[in-house]
Design an enzyme around this catalytic site. Structure first.
Site, PDB file in Angstrom:
ATOM      1  N   HIS A  41      -5.588  -3.342  -2.788  1.00  0.00           N
ATOM      2  CA  HIS A  41      -5.414  -2.186  -3.542  1.00  0.00           C
ATOM      3  C   HIS A  41      -5.301  -2.777  -5.048  1.00  0.00           C
ATOM      4  O   HIS A  41      -5.244  -1.953  -6.103  1.00  0.00           O
ATOM      5  CB  HIS A  41      -3.920  -1.565  -3.460  1.00  0.00           C
ATOM      6  CG  HIS A  41      -4.155  -0.720  -2.212  1.00  0.00           C
ATOM      7  ND1 HIS A  41      -4.549   0.606  -2.155  1.00  0.00           N
ATOM      8  CD2 HIS A  41      -3.715  -0.906  -0.808  1.00  0.00           C
ATOM      9  CE1 HIS A  41      -4.312   0.824  -0.845  1.00  0.00           C
ATOM     10  NE2 HIS A  41      -4.058   0.067  -0.075  1.00  0.00           N
ATOM     11  N   LYS A  89     -12.170   0.984  -2.074  1.00  0.00           N
ATOM     12  CA  LYS A  89     -10.843   1.535  -2.762  1.00  0.00           C
ATOM     13  C   LYS A  89     -11.405   1.490  -4.389  1.00  0.00           C
ATOM     14  O   LYS A  89     -12.403   2.246  -4.648  1.00  0.00           O
ATOM     15  CB  LYS A  89      -9.575   0.822  -2.614  1.00  0.00           C
ATOM     16  CG  LYS A  89      -9.439   0.935  -0.938  1.00  0.00           C
ATOM     17  CD  LYS A  89      -8.006   0.401  -0.538  1.00  0.00           C
ATOM     18  CE  LYS A  89      -7.669   0.077   0.959  1.00  0.00           C
ATOM     19  NZ  LYS A  89      -7.892   1.325   1.909  1.00  0.00           N
ATOM     20  N   SER A 103       0.752  -1.265   0.032  1.00  0.00           N
ATOM     21  CA  SER A 103       0.033  -0.215  -0.149  1.00  0.00           C
ATOM     22  C   SER A 103       1.012   1.266   0.023  1.00  0.00           C
ATOM     23  O   SER A 103       0.432   2.262  -0.497  1.00  0.00           O
ATOM     24  CB  SER A 103      -1.029   0.073   1.395  1.00  0.00           C
ATOM     25  OG  SER A 103      -0.426  -0.160   2.386  1.00  0.00           O
TER      26      SER A 103
HETATM   27  C1  LIG Z   1      -3.017  -3.307   2.526  1.00  0.00           C
HETATM   28  C2  LIG Z   1      -4.446  -2.872   2.928  1.00  0.00           C
HETATM   29  N1  LIG Z   1      -5.129  -3.417   3.939  1.00  0.00           N
HETATM   30  C3  LIG Z   1      -6.342  -3.204   4.522  1.00  0.00           C
HETATM   31  C4  LIG Z   1      -6.513  -1.799   4.558  1.00  0.00           C
HETATM   32  C5  LIG Z   1      -7.898  -1.443   5.398  1.00  0.00           C
HETATM   33  O1  LIG Z   1      -9.065  -1.342   4.601  1.00  0.00           O
HETATM   34  P1  LIG Z   1      -9.952  -0.546   5.127  1.00  0.00           P
HETATM   35  O2  LIG Z   1      -9.773   0.980   4.849  1.00  0.00           O
HETATM   36  O3  LIG Z   1     -11.461  -0.933   4.547  1.00  0.00           O
HETATM   37  O4  LIG Z   1     -10.071  -0.413   6.536  1.00  0.00           O
HETATM   38  C6  LIG Z   1      -5.784  -1.111   3.823  1.00  0.00           C
HETATM   39  C7  LIG Z   1      -6.281   0.358   3.759  1.00  0.00           C
HETATM   40  O5  LIG Z   1      -5.705   1.534   3.553  1.00  0.00           O
HETATM   41  C8  LIG Z   1      -4.638  -1.237   3.162  1.00  0.00           C
HETATM   42  O6  LIG Z   1      -3.867  -0.487   2.270  1.00  0.00           O
END
Ligand SMILES: Cc1ncc(COP(=O)(O)O)c(C=O)c1O
Length: 404
Positions: free
Chosen positions: A211, A242, A183
């Site tokens: 992502h 996203k 991310s």
């Molecule tokens: C790799 C990854 N996993 C999980 C999440 C968390 O997801 P959420 O925003 O739906 O809580 C994110 C959020 O940025 C992320 O980048």
């Protein structure tokens, strides 16, 4: 310690964050999330949203949401296992399972809730988790909650992981977990090799494709599709907030694995389920991903991202090995990255500086995220403005990175 003393301590900690350039505050976006937004009242180019395909304001998603509110109301009223299991949750889970090619799927209220629910459900004391060092914070938090032994392997280093897997002998369970797209770095996990390792060492493999979902692969199935590794993954975790333009998350896996998560994942069991209108938006989003419009959006996104990465690399920025729509620009120190971000904002470009604890100290970066809806002229203009600002600040060049 009394409340007054505690408040003094909190106050001092906030002051310390300010002094180190680590203080965070929210900025106000008015109206819809688009490639250009009204930020604190000014027309601004948005370069830090995960609304990659622009679906967050798509007419079909809005319509589905409005119709769902009219038919089902606003809230689900309870957790799924009590009385909060509604038709749209059920339908969406069937759609997600079909999308991912698995037997079943289960919804979570967010990606954070998914990772902090799934991981402690699968492993506990006496078990071992092998987690990429750059995995998202929610994976780390899930691992810590589980009380299993957490082994963090060097980023995407399959040789190091192999060594750790052969050294860490356990009678318990082994779970390998990785982001599909990292991310904060925008590179992709070596999923084919991870599948081979999980088979060799008898471990479970979980991939967080927050992502990649809807965005990567020929048909938008994500990083696993791109790497040809769909069938080898035991738990596909992904988010709906996203690329899919809504909110929430899922795990897709075998029927038995999903049944197990429904019975064991505490963030699923002990939380009110998603509002029906939120579940409703993901259904047309999945339809769109499969439609010619979705294919065209993915192509446009890949094209935009490619152009942007090329322009930044040509301007001597260090884009940290990104191959996707997440394009980091390495800066170094927190104060430098925040000043860089501030100067860009003064020129109408909104891109956040990323600092510890999100990334290791000394590896602060701008995290630029590209959308299919960005105009090429906006991206070209942005690259030029970034180059000028970085030259002014003396923070350009590909040799800035030590070994963080
Ligand atoms: C790799 C990854 N996993 C999980 C999440 C968390 O997801 P959420 O925003 O739906 O809580 C994110 C959020 O940025 C992320 O980048």
């Amino acid at each position: 310690m009394g409340v007054k003393t505690m408040m003094t301590v909190f106050h001092k900690e906030l002051d310390a964050l300010r002094a180190e350039g680590l203080y965070r505050r929210m900025q106000l976006v008015e109206g819809c999330q688009g490639s250009r937004i009204l930020l604190d009242g000014h027309d601004t180019l948005l370069l830090c949203s995960n609304n990659y395909l622009g679906l967050a304001s798509h007419p079909l998603l809005k319509e589905a949401s409005i119709k769902a509110v009219e038919r089902y109301g606003t809230g689900s009223g309870a957790a799924r296992l009590v009385s909060g299991n509604m038709e749209l949750h059920d339908e969406l889970e069937r759609r997600i399972a079909a999308f991912k090619g698995t037997e079943a799927a289960v919804l979570f209220n967010s990606g954070y809730a998914a990772n902090t629910g799934i991981i402690p459900a699968l492993v506990g004391r006496g078990d071992v988790i092998f987690s990429d060092r750059l995995n998202h914070a929610s994976i780390v938090d899930g691992a810590l909650l589980s009380r299993a032994r957490l082994v963090r392997y060097p980023h995407n280093d399959m040789r190091a992981l192999r060594k750790l897997l052969s050294e860490m002998v356990t009678d318990g369970r082994r779970l390998m977990v990785t982001d599909g797209v990292f991310s904060m770095d925008g590179d992709i996990a070596s999923l084919e090799e991870l599948v081979a390792l999980k088979e060799e060492f008898g471990a479970l493999l979980m991939v967080d494709d927050a992502h990649g979902t809807g965005v990567l692969g020929q048909t938008g199935r994500g990083s696993a599709e791109l790497c040809g590794a769909m069938a080898g993954i035991d738990i596909h975790m992904g988010t709906l907030g996203k690329g899919l333009g809504g909110f929430g998350a899922y795990a897709a896996a075998s029927r038995e694995m999903i049944d197990y998560l429904v019975n064991r994942a505490r963030s699923f069991i002990f939380s009110t389920s998603l509002p029906p209108a939120v579940a409703a938006t993901a259904i047309p989003a999945l339809d769109l991903v499969d439609s010619p419009e979705g294919g065209a959006l993915r192509q446009k996104l890949a094209h935009n991202a490619n152009l942007f990465r090329t322009a930044l690399a040509a301007a001597s920025f260090d884009i940290m090995g990104s191959t996707t729509q997440i394009v980091p620009v390495f800066v170094g120190e927190a104060k430098e990255v925040m000043e860089f971000s501030r100067q860009l904002l003064a020129e109408g470009i909104f891109v956040q500086g990323i600092r510890p604890p999100t990334v290791p100290k000394g590896s602060c970066r701008l995290r630029c995220t590209i959308m299919a809806t960005h105009a090429l002229s906006d991206l070209e203009h942005d690259a030029a403005v970034m180059q000028a600002a970085a030259n002014r600040l003396g923070i350009i060049g590909q040799d800035r990175r030590g070994s963080p």
